[in-house]
Design a protein around this motif. Structure first.
Motif, PDB file in Angstrom:
ATOM      1  N   LEU A  45       0.859  -1.172   0.000  1.00  0.00           N
ATOM      2  CA  LEU A  45       0.000   0.000   0.000  1.00  0.00           C
ATOM      3  C   LEU A  45       0.899   1.227   0.000  1.00  0.00           C
ATOM      4  O   LEU A  45       1.888   1.270   0.739  1.00  0.00           O
ATOM      5  CB  LEU A  45      -0.923   0.020   1.219  1.00  0.00           C
ATOM      6  CG  LEU A  45      -1.938  -1.118   1.342  1.00  0.00           C
ATOM      7  CD1 LEU A  45      -2.724  -0.978   2.642  1.00  0.00           C
ATOM      8  CD2 LEU A  45      -2.883  -1.141   0.146  1.00  0.00           C
ATOM      9  N   GLN A  65      -2.559   4.169  -3.335  1.00  0.00           N
ATOM     10  CA  GLN A  65      -2.585   3.065  -4.297  1.00  0.00           C
ATOM     11  C   GLN A  65      -2.351   1.719  -3.629  1.00  0.00           C
ATOM     12  O   GLN A  65      -1.722   1.634  -2.568  1.00  0.00           O
ATOM     13  CB  GLN A  65      -1.505   3.264  -5.366  1.00  0.00           C
ATOM     14  CG  GLN A  65      -1.750   4.399  -6.328  1.00  0.00           C
ATOM     15  CD  GLN A  65      -0.783   4.345  -7.481  1.00  0.00           C
ATOM     16  OE1 GLN A  65      -1.046   3.746  -8.519  1.00  0.00           O
ATOM     17  NE2 GLN A  65       0.362   4.983  -7.314  1.00  0.00           N
ATOM     18  N   GLY A 101      -5.259   3.122  -8.000  1.00  0.00           N
ATOM     19  CA  GLY A 101      -5.672   3.843  -6.807  1.00  0.00           C
ATOM     20  C   GLY A 101      -6.471   5.086  -7.120  1.00  0.00           C
ATOM     21  O   GLY A 101      -7.044   5.231  -8.205  1.00  0.00           O
ATOM     22  N   TRP A 102      -6.485   5.991  -6.160  1.00  0.00           N
ATOM     23  CA  TRP A 102      -7.262   7.215  -6.236  1.00  0.00           C
ATOM     24  C   TRP A 102      -6.408   8.364  -5.728  1.00  0.00           C
ATOM     25  O   TRP A 102      -5.598   8.186  -4.812  1.00  0.00           O
ATOM     26  CB  TRP A 102      -8.516   7.073  -5.382  1.00  0.00           C
ATOM     27  CG  TRP A 102      -9.666   7.912  -5.880  1.00  0.00           C
ATOM     28  CD1 TRP A 102     -10.140   9.069  -5.336  1.00  0.00           C
ATOM     29  CD2 TRP A 102     -10.489   7.648  -7.011  1.00  0.00           C
ATOM     30  NE1 TRP A 102     -11.203   9.547  -6.062  1.00  0.00           N
ATOM     31  CE2 TRP A 102     -11.443   8.696  -7.117  1.00  0.00           C
ATOM     32  CE3 TRP A 102     -10.516   6.647  -7.977  1.00  0.00           C
ATOM     33  CZ2 TRP A 102     -12.407   8.765  -8.101  1.00  0.00           C
ATOM     34  CZ3 TRP A 102     -11.478   6.707  -8.977  1.00  0.00           C
ATOM     35  CH2 TRP A 102     -12.404   7.747  -9.028  1.00  0.00           C
TER      36      TRP A 102
END
Length: 355
Positions: A179, A216, A233-234
């Motif tokens: 992550l 992400q 991701g964002w």
């Protein structure tokens, strides 16, 4: 009273200097003591005095100096094996590999020691990195605002190559799954033209500076000393600064403007009406090469989403700003490809292999 203050200040300064010197001397003495302890422990090891090796190096096994700590733990682990305490040796080997993830034993080492070292795998635990590169944005305006009654949507867009820089951190849930999060800065400029404002044609240059928080999930595939990594991701973006520049051109056959040449309007600060947060979908693919505890890579990043400069209706009631800058896009889709170089520092942890 002033004399007393001077005396007090002088005494405090002397005390601080003495404390600092004492700490420096103590750290230096500790390093020298460990160097001499290691030399003495090596002599004891080759003389067969293994318990003495362990007692001599116990303080150095917790040294802040990684090199000293790994040397001490290596010798202690081998001494423990020769005294029949394999479980304690295993503990020292784990500490050795944590202090020096790149440790390699020589062929002449004890077979039992090599087997214990080989029973561990070295996994990436987390990393810190910096990446930067060129942004190639594509902007399409979906909603705009104008005080001109005959305003038309622009028919052409041009974007300039921008800059992107990101400070990122990653945490590995598994050797191949991580992550990541970070702090990103982007600088973008675009131009649109053939926009009709009353009897004039306008050309607009807008410059935007974003601060983003990318999040992400990443998959990493090791191939020798190389890694191929992909992520989805964002990204949450904050429009930190926005400015615009407008050029007006008279149109022949329309209402006369009295202008012989384009009237270039100075830069207008649009920041007071900016929208605070926007968001984008992001994805990336990167190939990197490990060099010791570090890695250098080359990657491509994609982002895409709806964005806007302002959603504040009061912006259009500010007559001075409106007449200086008669056109402002409210909403637009922003997509961009970024080519970036990255440098990362990895932090490893030893893990006992399951038989």
């Amino acid at each position: 009273m002033s004399v007393m203050n001077l005396i007090t200040t002088h005494l405090v300064m002397k005390t601080n200097i003495l404390i600092w010197l004492t700490l420096m001397v103590s750290f230096g003495t500790l390093g020298q003591d460990c160097e001499s302890s290691l030399e003495e422990a090596r002599r004891a090891y080759y003389d067969g005095r293994f318990d003495e090796v362990i007692s001599l190096l116990q303080p150095c096994s917790e040294s802040e100096n990684r090199s000293v700590r790994s040397d001490a733990l290596e010798l202690m682990a081998k001494a423990e094996i020769l005294t029949g305490r394999d479980s304690t040796s295993d503990f020292h080997v784990a500490g050795l590999l944590e202090a020096d993830p790149l440790y390699k034993y020589s062929r002449s080492e004890l077979q039992s020691f090599k087997e214990i070292v080989d029973s561990y795998s070295i996994n990436r635990k987390w990393s810190l990195g910096l990446r930067s590169g060129a942004v190639m944005p594509n902007i399409v305006i979906t909603q705009y605002h104008s005080y001109a009654s005959s305003a038309l949507e622009p028919s052409s867009y041009e974007t300039q190559v921008g800059f992107s820089g990101t400070l990122e951190g990653r945490y590995f849930l598994m050797p191949f799954l991580a992550l990541s999060g970070g702090l990103q800065y982007q600088s973008l400029t675009y131009q649109f033209s053939e926009l009709q404002l009353e009897a004039q044609e306008a050309r607009v240059n807008d410059h935007m500076e974003y601060v983003g928080l990318p999040l992400q999930a990443e998959l990493s595939l090791p191939i020798g000393s190389w890694h191929v990594e992909g992520g989805l991701g964002w990204q949450f973006q904050w429009l930190a600064r926005s400015s615009g520049e407008l050029s007006l051109f008279p149109i022949e056959g329309e209402i006369p403007t009295g202008l012989d040449a384009p009237a270039k309007v100075g830069t207008v600060d649009l920041t007071p009406w900016k929208n605070t947060w926007n968001h984008s979908f992001i994805a990336h693919l990167i190939v990197e090469r490990r060099i010791g505890l570090y890695a250098v890579g080359l990657g491509t990043y994609y982002q895409g989403g709806q964005s806007n400069i302002t959603n504040d209706d009061e912006r259009w009631h500010d007559l001075e700003a409106t007449h200086e800058y008669g056109y402002l896009p409210d909403d637009f889709t922003l997509s961009a490809w970024t080519i970036e170089l990255s440098v990362r520092r990895y932090f490893f942890t030893p893990k006992k292999n399951v038989k």
